[in-house]
Design a protein around this motif. Structure first.
Motif, mmCIF file in Angstrom:
data_model
loop_
_atom_site.group_PDB
_atom_site.id
_atom_site.type_symbol
_atom_site.label_atom_id
_atom_site.label_comp_id
_atom_site.label_asym_id
_atom_site.label_seq_id
_atom_site.Cartn_x
_atom_site.Cartn_y
_atom_site.Cartn_z
ATOM 1 N N LEU A 297 1.359 -3.488 14.093
ATOM 2 C CA LEU A 297 2.537 -3.100 14.637
ATOM 3 C C LEU A 297 2.590 -1.469 14.973
ATOM 4 O O LEU A 297 2.855 -1.250 15.999
ATOM 5 N N LEU A 298 1.954 -0.863 14.086
ATOM 6 C CA LEU A 298 1.876 0.761 14.447
ATOM 7 C C LEU A 298 0.852 0.843 15.569
ATOM 8 O O LEU A 298 1.326 1.597 16.655
ATOM 9 N N ASP A 299 0.045 0.094 15.537
ATOM 10 C CA ASP A 299 -1.089 0.334 16.807
ATOM 11 C C ASP A 299 -0.519 -0.092 18.248
ATOM 12 O O ASP A 299 -0.871 0.706 18.897
ATOM 13 N N ALA A 300 0.344 -1.236 17.915
ATOM 14 C CA ALA A 300 0.910 -1.433 19.293
ATOM 15 C C ALA A 300 1.775 -0.490 19.919
ATOM 16 O O ALA A 300 1.972 -0.483 20.912
ATOM 17 N N PHE A 301 2.355 0.334 18.880
ATOM 18 C CA PHE A 301 3.279 1.519 19.650
ATOM 19 C C PHE A 301 2.438 2.916 19.664
ATOM 20 O O PHE A 301 2.968 3.815 20.034
ATOM 21 N N HIS A 302 1.253 2.747 19.341
ATOM 22 C CA HIS A 302 0.426 4.017 19.142
ATOM 23 C C HIS A 302 1.008 5.128 18.080
ATOM 24 O O HIS A 302 1.033 6.200 18.452
ATOM 25 N N TYR A 303 1.590 4.486 17.063
ATOM 26 C CA TYR A 303 2.119 5.252 16.132
ATOM 27 C C TYR A 303 1.156 5.596 14.953
ATOM 28 O O TYR A 303 0.356 4.592 14.867
ATOM 29 N N ALA A 304 0.974 6.782 14.269
ATOM 30 C CA ALA A 304 0.218 7.151 13.493
ATOM 31 C C ALA A 304 0.376 6.247 12.208
ATOM 32 O O ALA A 304 1.404 6.192 11.698
ATOM 33 N N ARG A 305 -0.689 5.924 11.603
ATOM 34 C CA ARG A 305 -0.679 5.041 10.283
ATOM 35 C C ARG A 305 -0.251 6.127 9.216
ATOM 36 O O ARG A 305 -1.196 7.116 9.029
ATOM 37 N N PRO A 306 0.610 5.902 8.189
ATOM 38 C CA PRO A 306 0.761 6.523 7.331
ATOM 39 C C PRO A 306 -0.434 6.626 6.083
ATOM 40 O O PRO A 306 -1.001 5.560 6.135
ATOM 41 N N SER A 307 -0.521 7.671 5.364
ATOM 42 C CA SER A 307 -1.456 7.429 4.465
ATOM 43 C C SER A 307 -1.031 6.251 3.351
ATOM 44 O O SER A 307 0.139 6.158 3.266
ATOM 45 N N ALA A 308 -2.135 5.991 2.538
ATOM 46 C CA ALA A 308 -1.962 4.865 1.591
ATOM 47 C C ALA A 308 -1.144 5.367 0.648
ATOM 48 O O ALA A 308 -0.328 4.765 0.036
ATOM 49 N N LEU A 309 -1.108 6.928 0.258
ATOM 50 C CA LEU A 309 -0.183 7.358 -0.833
ATOM 51 C C LEU A 309 1.199 7.322 -0.267
ATOM 52 O O LEU A 309 2.063 6.872 -1.156
ATOM 53 N N THR A 310 1.403 7.609 0.975
ATOM 54 C CA THR A 310 2.685 7.749 1.566
ATOM 55 C C THR A 310 3.274 6.315 1.426
ATOM 56 O O THR A 310 4.354 6.087 1.249
ATOM 57 N N ARG A 311 2.738 5.505 1.759
ATOM 58 C CA ARG A 311 2.968 3.899 1.664
ATOM 59 C C ARG A 311 3.518 3.648 0.415
ATOM 60 O O ARG A 311 4.441 3.233 0.262
ATOM 61 N N LYS A 312 2.536 3.847 -0.545
ATOM 62 C CA LYS A 312 2.967 3.556 -1.918
ATOM 63 C C LYS A 312 4.291 4.291 -2.523
ATOM 64 O O LYS A 312 5.220 3.548 -3.125
ATOM 65 N N VAL A 313 4.387 5.473 -2.140
ATOM 66 C CA VAL A 313 5.731 6.258 -2.589
ATOM 67 C C VAL A 313 6.745 5.626 -1.969
ATOM 68 O O VAL A 313 8.027 5.340 -2.841
ATOM 69 N N PHE A 314 7.029 5.488 -0.856
ATOM 70 C CA PHE A 314 8.132 4.887 -0.069
ATOM 71 C C PHE A 314 8.483 3.277 -0.441
ATOM 72 O O PHE A 314 9.333 2.993 -0.668
ATOM 73 N N ARG A 315 7.310 2.646 -0.461
ATOM 74 C CA ARG A 315 7.369 1.214 -0.844
ATOM 75 C C ARG A 315 7.984 1.098 -2.340
ATOM 76 O O ARG A 315 8.799 0.126 -2.452
ATOM 77 N N THR A 316 7.423 1.990 -3.341
ATOM 78 C CA THR A 316 7.888 1.980 -4.666
ATOM 79 C C THR A 316 9.406 2.150 -4.651
ATOM 80 O O THR A 316 9.963 1.713 -5.454
ATOM 81 N N ALA A 317 9.552 3.236 -3.840
ATOM 82 C CA ALA A 317 11.182 3.451 -4.162
ATOM 83 C C ALA A 317 12.075 2.407 -3.697
ATOM 84 O O ALA A 317 13.044 2.246 -4.281
ATOM 85 N N LEU A 318 11.591 1.517 -2.831
ATOM 86 C CA LEU A 318 12.418 0.272 -2.465
ATOM 87 C C LEU A 318 12.515 -0.662 -3.425
ATOM 88 O O LEU A 318 13.532 -1.036 -3.749
ATOM 89 N N LYS A 319 11.183 -0.808 -4.292
ATOM 90 C CA LYS A 319 11.296 -1.764 -5.198
ATOM 91 C C LYS A 319 11.999 -1.343 -6.094
ATOM 92 O O LYS A 319 12.548 -2.141 -6.911
ATOM 93 N N LEU A 320 12.103 0.131 -6.519
ATOM 94 C CA LEU A 320 12.883 0.567 -7.639
ATOM 95 C C LEU A 320 14.299 0.166 -7.435
ATOM 96 O O LEU A 320 15.070 0.171 -8.207
ATOM 97 N N ARG A 321 14.651 0.383 -5.959
ATOM 98 C CA ARG A 321 16.010 0.351 -5.764
ATOM 99 C C ARG A 321 16.404 -1.256 -6.037
ATOM 100 O O ARG A 321 17.509 -1.491 -6.633
ATOM 101 N N GLY A 322 15.549 -2.356 -5.552
ATOM 102 C CA GLY A 322 15.604 -3.545 -6.067
ATOM 103 C C GLY A 322 15.909 -3.969 -7.561
ATOM 104 O O GLY A 322 16.841 -4.689 -8.156
#
Length: 313
Positions: free
Chosen positions: A220-245
């Motif tokens: 999806l990112l590639d289809a919009f030519h959006y930069a891919r976030p780093s693995a660490l950035t993904r982990k931090v933000f996704r972990t935050a959402l899981k902690l919200r759950g």
């Protein structure tokens, strides 16, 4: 109330005949925030299919009147959910939606794909970030609900099961996701809108947009030519959402009063209220040629006639 009381309630309802009741509980009480977020990101997926993204760009609605177009979509679907598919208000909402879609030459394949994003994306989101996943029973009811919505929209060859919808969505995206500058412009406008929604409006826009990108797959990112976030950035933000759950699971009681889309702070176009029949757009002329399409379920019942060329997407 027992934290699993709403799940117990949905378990006691029939997934085929009472799917509207189950979906209403899931969307307005059990997972209102999660499902709102999931459907927002479902919109992004549709932009990445050029035949859809380009059309949305050409209408100007998603780039010039982004907030209104977002609100109209929420409120039309909200009216169907709140009042029921077969209700007079539900028929008025379908009439408005079908008039707008009927103003453009949209293929059945694209319509069916968009429907699949509404079936699949919320179940996946809740499974990853919600305080609990959908039960198979709830996923079945969710599927039956949107199958009924699709029939009232005149969509043909609707998948039968949730697994069929998953295969359709994943296969369609693998085949059709591609870059187009006009699709990217629609995605940019929607991403900009997301930065204004409370409480995201309190954070720097760059941070909000980065957060949104961490929730998008590479394709999806590639289809919009959006930069891919780093693995660490993904982990931090996704972990935050899981902690919200986790917080919701252990710290918050079940919502006893339904919260419908019209009550969300992100819906801001109609502060004094709205009339379903006046939502959306009413262009004077149709910009494209139309093919004949089969009647919707509402039309076959004698309700909500499709008015070709009288609305806008």
């Amino acid at each position: 109330m027992n934290r699993f009381a709403l799940r117990d309630r949905t378990d006691g309802l029939d997934a085929r005949t009472q799917h509207e009741d189950i979906v209403r509980i899931l969307a307005t009480q059990e997972f209102p925030w999660d499902i709102t977020q999931a459907l927002s990101f479902a919109l992004f997926r549709t932009y990445a299919v050029p035949s859809i993204g380009i059309l949305l760009h050409e209408t100007g609605e998603f780039t010039e009147r982004t907030q209104k177009r977002y609100d109209d979509t929420v409120l039309i679907l909200d009216a169907i959910l709140e009042h029921g598919i077969a209700s007079p208000t539900g028929h008025s909402a379908f009439r408005r939606m079908n008039q707008m879609h009927g103003a453009y030459d949209i293929s059945n394949e694209d319509m069916r794909y968009v429907l699949s994003t509404f079936v699949v994306t919320p179940v996946r989101w809740v499974g990853e970030f919600g305080w609990r996943p959908f039960t198979p029973h709830e996923a079945e009811a969710w599927t039956h609900y949107y199958r009924a919505v699709g029939r009232h929209m005149g969509i043909q060859d609707i998948p039968e099961t949730h697994a069929d919808f998953v295969a359709l969505m994943d296969g369609y995206e693998a085949k059709h996701f591609a870059f187009d500058a006009r699709s990217q412009a629609v995605a940019d406008s929607t991403l900009e809108l997301l930065t204004t929604f409370p409480p995201s409006h309190l954070a720097p826009k760059k941070l909000v947009k980065l957060f949104a990108r961490t929730l998008m797959e590479d394709a999806l990112l590639d289809a919009f030519h959006y930069a891919r976030p780093s693995a660490l950035t993904r982990k931090v933000f996704r972990t935050a959402l899981k902690l919200r759950g986790k917080f919701v699971r252990y710290a918050l009681p079940p919502r006893e009063v339904p919260r419908f889309g019209r009550e969300n702070s992100s819906v801001r176009t109609y502060p004094k209220g709205h009339v379903v029949e006046q939502l959306g757009t009413f262009p004077k002329t149709c910009p494209v040629h139309h093919h004949h399409r089969p009647a919707t379920a509402s039309e076959e019942e004698g309700h909500a006639p499709r008015a070709q060329g009288t609305g806008g997407s």
